[in-house]
Design an enzyme around this catalytic site. Structure first.
Site, PDB file in Angstrom:
ATOM      1  N   LYS A 109      46.036  67.838  59.866  1.00 27.32           N
ATOM      2  CA  LYS A 109      45.594  67.334  58.545  1.00 27.32           C
ATOM      3  C   LYS A 109      46.303  67.688  57.370  1.00 27.32           C
ATOM      4  CE  LYS A 109      41.995  65.827  61.357  1.00 27.32           C
ATOM      5  NZ  LYS A 109      42.791  65.204  62.410  1.00 27.32           N
TER       6      LYS A 109
ATOM      7  N   ASN B 183      44.152  58.286  61.745  1.00 25.53           N
ATOM      8  CA  ASN B 183      43.958  58.106  63.000  1.00 25.53           C
ATOM      9  C   ASN B 183      45.084  57.297  63.736  1.00 25.53           C
ATOM     10  OD1 ASN B 183      41.540  59.520  62.864  1.00 25.53           O
ATOM     11  ND2 ASN B 183      40.446  57.780  62.236  1.00 25.53           N
TER      12      ASN B 183
ATOM     13  N   LYS C   7      37.489  70.041  47.429  1.00 25.00           N
ATOM     14  CA  LYS C   7      36.603  69.780  46.695  1.00 25.00           C
ATOM     15  C   LYS C   7      35.369  69.008  47.621  1.00 25.00           C
ATOM     16  CE  LYS C   7      33.857  69.311  42.784  1.00 25.00           C
ATOM     17  NZ  LYS C   7      33.589  70.543  42.008  1.00 25.00           N
TER      18      LYS C   7
ATOM     19  N   GLY D 133      36.033  65.585  64.437  1.00 26.71           N
ATOM     20  CA  GLY D 133      34.432  65.698  64.827  1.00 26.71           C
ATOM     21  C   GLY D 133      33.890  66.599  64.030  1.00 26.71           C
TER      22      GLY D 133
ATOM     23  N   LYS E  31      29.980  57.763  64.976  1.00 25.89           N
ATOM     24  CA  LYS E  31      29.802  56.670  64.226  1.00 25.89           C
ATOM     25  C   LYS E  31      28.488  55.840  65.214  1.00 25.89           C
ATOM     26  CE  LYS E  31      34.046  56.611  62.016  1.00 25.89           C
ATOM     27  NZ  LYS E  31      35.563  56.338  62.290  1.00 25.89           N
TER      28      LYS E  31
ATOM     29  N   ARG F 263      45.480  55.770  66.558  1.00 28.12           N
ATOM     30  CA  ARG F 263      45.045  55.235  67.755  1.00 28.12           C
ATOM     31  C   ARG F 263      44.542  53.867  67.259  1.00 28.12           C
ATOM     32  NH1 ARG F 263      40.967  58.759  66.616  1.00 28.12           N
ATOM     33  NH2 ARG F 263      38.959  57.851  66.063  1.00 28.12           N
TER      34      ARG F 263
ATOM     35  N   GLU G 281      41.950  56.872  56.546  1.00 30.74           N
ATOM     36  CA  GLU G 281      40.302  57.128  56.331  1.00 30.74           C
ATOM     37  C   GLU G 281      40.261  57.545  54.951  1.00 30.74           C
ATOM     38  OE1 GLU G 281      38.721  58.786  60.713  1.00 30.74           O
ATOM     39  OE2 GLU G 281      38.429  59.885  58.965  1.00 30.74           O
TER      40      GLU G 281
ATOM     41  N   ILE H 122      32.893  66.347  48.260  1.00 28.08           N
ATOM     42  CA  ILE H 122      32.584  65.222  47.648  1.00 28.08           C
ATOM     43  C   ILE H 122      31.028  64.980  48.322  1.00 28.08           C
ATOM     44  CG2 ILE H 122      32.912  62.742  47.366  1.00 28.08           C
ATOM     45  CD1 ILE H 122      35.252  64.166  46.624  1.00 28.08           C
TER      46      ILE H 122
ATOM     47  N   LYS I 244      38.172  73.208  55.707  1.00 21.38           N
ATOM     48  CA  LYS I 244      38.415  72.123  56.949  1.00 21.38           C
ATOM     49  C   LYS I 244      39.495  72.912  57.813  1.00 21.38           C
ATOM     50  CE  LYS I 244      37.430  67.921  54.804  1.00 21.38           C
ATOM     51  NZ  LYS I 244      37.958  66.648  54.564  1.00 21.38           N
TER      52      LYS I 244
HETATM   53  C1  MV4 Z   1      34.881  65.762  53.581  1.00 23.52           C
HETATM   54  C2  MV4 Z   1      33.340  65.495  53.108  1.00 23.52           C
HETATM   55  C3  MV4 Z   1      32.984  65.687  51.909  1.00 23.52           C
HETATM   56  N1  MV4 Z   1      34.069  66.071  51.057  1.00 23.52           N
HETATM   57  N2  MV4 Z   1      35.622  65.990  52.697  1.00 23.52           N
HETATM   58  C4  MV4 Z   1      33.771  65.000  58.116  1.00 23.52           C
HETATM   59  C5  MV4 Z   1      34.596  65.004  59.570  1.00 23.52           C
HETATM   60  C6  MV4 Z   1      36.079  64.325  58.757  1.00 23.52           C
HETATM   61  N3  MV4 Z   1      36.757  63.558  59.358  1.00 23.52           N
HETATM   62  C7  MV4 Z   1      36.007  64.632  57.301  1.00 23.52           C
HETATM   63  N4  MV4 Z   1      34.575  64.934  57.066  1.00 23.52           N
HETATM   64  C8  MV4 Z   1      34.281  64.925  55.676  1.00 23.52           C
HETATM   65  N5  MV4 Z   1      35.122  65.287  54.999  1.00 23.52           N
HETATM   66  C9  MV4 Z   1      35.170  66.258  51.365  1.00 23.52           C
HETATM   67  N6  MV4 Z   1      36.478  66.771  50.673  1.00 23.52           N
HETATM   68  C10 MV4 Z   1      32.533  64.876  54.123  1.00 23.52           C
HETATM   69  C11 MV4 Z   1      33.041  64.624  55.159  1.00 23.52           C
HETATM   70  C12 MV4 Z   1      31.940  64.293  56.097  1.00 23.52           C
HETATM   71  C13 MV4 Z   1      31.849  62.983  56.955  1.00 23.52           C
HETATM   72  C14 MV4 Z   1      32.875  62.118  56.486  1.00 23.52           C
HETATM   73  C15 MV4 Z   1      32.905  60.814  57.136  1.00 23.52           C
HETATM   74  C16 MV4 Z   1      31.865  60.340  57.939  1.00 23.52           C
HETATM   75  C17 MV4 Z   1      30.728  61.144  58.069  1.00 23.52           C
HETATM   76  C18 MV4 Z   1      30.740  62.440  57.384  1.00 23.52           C
HETATM   77  C19 MV4 Z   1      29.590  63.080  57.555  1.00 23.52           C
HETATM   78  C20 MV4 Z   1      29.413  64.439  57.239  1.00 23.52           C
HETATM   79  C21 MV4 Z   1      30.641  65.026  56.232  1.00 23.52           C
END
Ligand code: MV4
Length: 448
Positions: free
Chosen positions: A116, A290, A201, A164, A237, A292, A275, A203, A158
């Site tokens: 990432k 992603n 940050k 996941g 999802k 795939r 994404e 979000i 992160k």
């Molecule tokens: C975030 C976020 C808020 N702020 N990044 C969750 C897994 C990974 N794919 C990235 N994710 C998130 N990243 C920042 N800076 C909130 C999430 C997140 C989320 C993202 C997409 C779909 C569902 C989610 C559920 C919880 C948190």
């Protein structure tokens, strides 16, 4: 063009790929585990090869067994589907060294997308908006504190190898940042054998909006609109739709162009997904790529009238894309419902077992992508998805109406499924108004 392809997957996606091959006049080889000997994908293929025991580590993830099957069956290419080996750069490399085309991006592109931090660097180079944060890995808590003071709380720690939601920690203040930093590193080390973390940050209440791209090896890259995947539970999802109910044409165009720039910088060839998080001011930020084909690709196929698996196969064979950006039009509204063998009233407990009586949904505006049939036993060894209901109508309102009807038509006795949960979601006024974010399911639909 290829004359013979091996499908290294199971379930509905194996069927989906076999169908695309048949349409193209390509011969097919299916592989299966001992638990899948009665699976429909074996009946759809020209040849079948057992590759090992039920546990995926010995079968669908068993690289030597799959390569041996490919050599014995003399295929020219392997389609990995989603999950399993689809984002395994080593597997893509082994295919390459055995002179078997891996239907997906290059091993180098997979590696970059899987990291990432590397992906975010590519995005920054492509001038794609990114979430403010550390530019690269954060090595110690002092640096973590400095970054958090600069960007302001709340922040999210992160894992670079993440996915996941594992190795992710929110911090609202300095003490929780210090604790979260070490916890995230330990979790990332345990889960991915890689303790690298970075900081962004946080979000709050974002929507998850992703852009489908297709890139060939002749320099053509197109985007096919977006999917809103905000409705999820614990990073799984549940429902995806296209278009995103709140995206305006200008933002869509800017997101699409950003995704295309990123694919070009990454030297990406194949189908892929970029994404983004969309915040409440409708600002978007890149989070991941992603590398795939994704479970939710059918909603894009429905609104764009394309066949993404077919294009993926053609591109892997060195053919140019069959259309250009200006040919891509979004028509109507599509929603996908993931029907899982899980009991939504028992905290989504898996419910494997035998399907006693089965009636699939059908009729105008309905697509049913599934590998199940009456008498089929859902094995406990794999993910619990038993089908995807996709509705496509001229408007979101009509799509919701058709979805209600189709979900009521669907009968799958003998196992619990997520279908009743969707009927409740479709009654929710916020959902009907298109007002959802990634916290919606936890707020309204987790144990009452
Ligand atoms: C975030 C976020 C808020 N702020 N990044 C969750 C897994 C990974 N794919 C990235 N994710 C998130 N990243 C920042 N800076 C909130 C999430 C997140 C989320 C993202 C997409 C779909 C569902 C989610 C559920 C919880 C948190």
């Amino acid at each position: 063009m290829f004359s013979r392809i091996l499908v290294a997957n199971r379930g509905e996606i194996a069927l989906r790929i076999l169908r695309a091959c048949k349409d193209l006049g390509i011969e097919t080889v299916a592989v299966y585990s001992e638990a899948d000997k009665d699976s429909l994908h074996l009946r759809f293929a020209d040849e079948t090869i057992c590759i090992g025991p039920p546990a995926s580590a010995g079968s669908y993830l068993n690289i030597p067994a799959i390569i041996a099957a490919a050599e014995i069956a003399d295929v020219e290419a392997i389609h990995p589907g989603y999950g399993f080996l689809s984002e395994n750069a080593h597997f893509a490399e082994v295919c390459q060294s055995c002179n078997i085309k891996f239907i997906g991006p290059s091993p180098e592109a997979i590696t970059q997308c899987g990291d990432k931090v590397a992906a975010k660097e590519l995005a920054a180079r492509a001038e794609v908006p990114c979430v403010p944060g550390s530019d690269g890995p954060v090595e110690d808590e002092q640096t973590a504190l400095e970054i958090a003071r600069r960007i302001g709380f709340p922040v999210l720690i992160k894992a670079a190898a993440g996915g996941g939601g594992r190795g992710m920690r929110v911090a609202h203040n300095e003490p929780s940042l210090v604790t979260g930093f070490h916890a995230a590193r330990a979790e990332a080390e345990a889960a991915f054998n890689n303790s690298t973390v970075y900081i962004e940050k946080f979000i709050e209440k974002p929507r998850h909006v992703e852009i489908q791209i297709l890139a060939d090896t002749h320099g053509n890259v197109v985007h096919l609109g977006e999917r809103d995947c905000s409705l999820q539970r614990r990073h799984q999802k549940l429902l995806e739709e296209s278009p995103c109910p709140v995206l305006d044409d200008d933002t869509r165009r800017r997101m699409g162009e950003a995704a295309v720039r990123l694919a070009k910088v990454a030297n990406y060839h194949s189908a892929g997904t970029v994404e983004f998080l969309l915040d409440r001011d409708k600002d978007f930020y890149f989070i991941e790529i992603n590398s795939r084909i994704q479970v939710e690709h059918p909603v894009t196929e429905q609104v764009t009238g394309t066949d993404l698996i077919r294009e993926m196969i053609l591109v892997a064979a060195g053919e140019p894309l069959s259309f250009r950006q200006e040919d891509v039009e979004l028509r109507g509204h599509a929603i996908e419902f993931r029907i899982n063998a899980e009991d939504p009233d028992q905290n989504f407990k898996p419910s494997p077992g035998t399907i006693r009586s089965f009636v699939p949904p059908a009729g105008p505006g309905v697509r049913w992508d599934s590998h199940v049939y009456e008498g089929y036993t859902v094995p406990p060894h794999y993910d619990s998805m038993v089908g995807k209901l996709i509705v496509h109508r001229s408007s979101r309102k009509l799509a919701i109406e058709t979805a209600r009807r189709a979900l009521q038509e669907l009968q799958m006795d003998g196992i619990a499924t997520t279908a009743p949960l969707f009927l409740r979601i479709l009654e929710h006024s916020d959902f009907c108004a298109g007002e959802v974010d990634t916290g919606f399911i936890d707020r309204y639909f987790t144990p009452r």
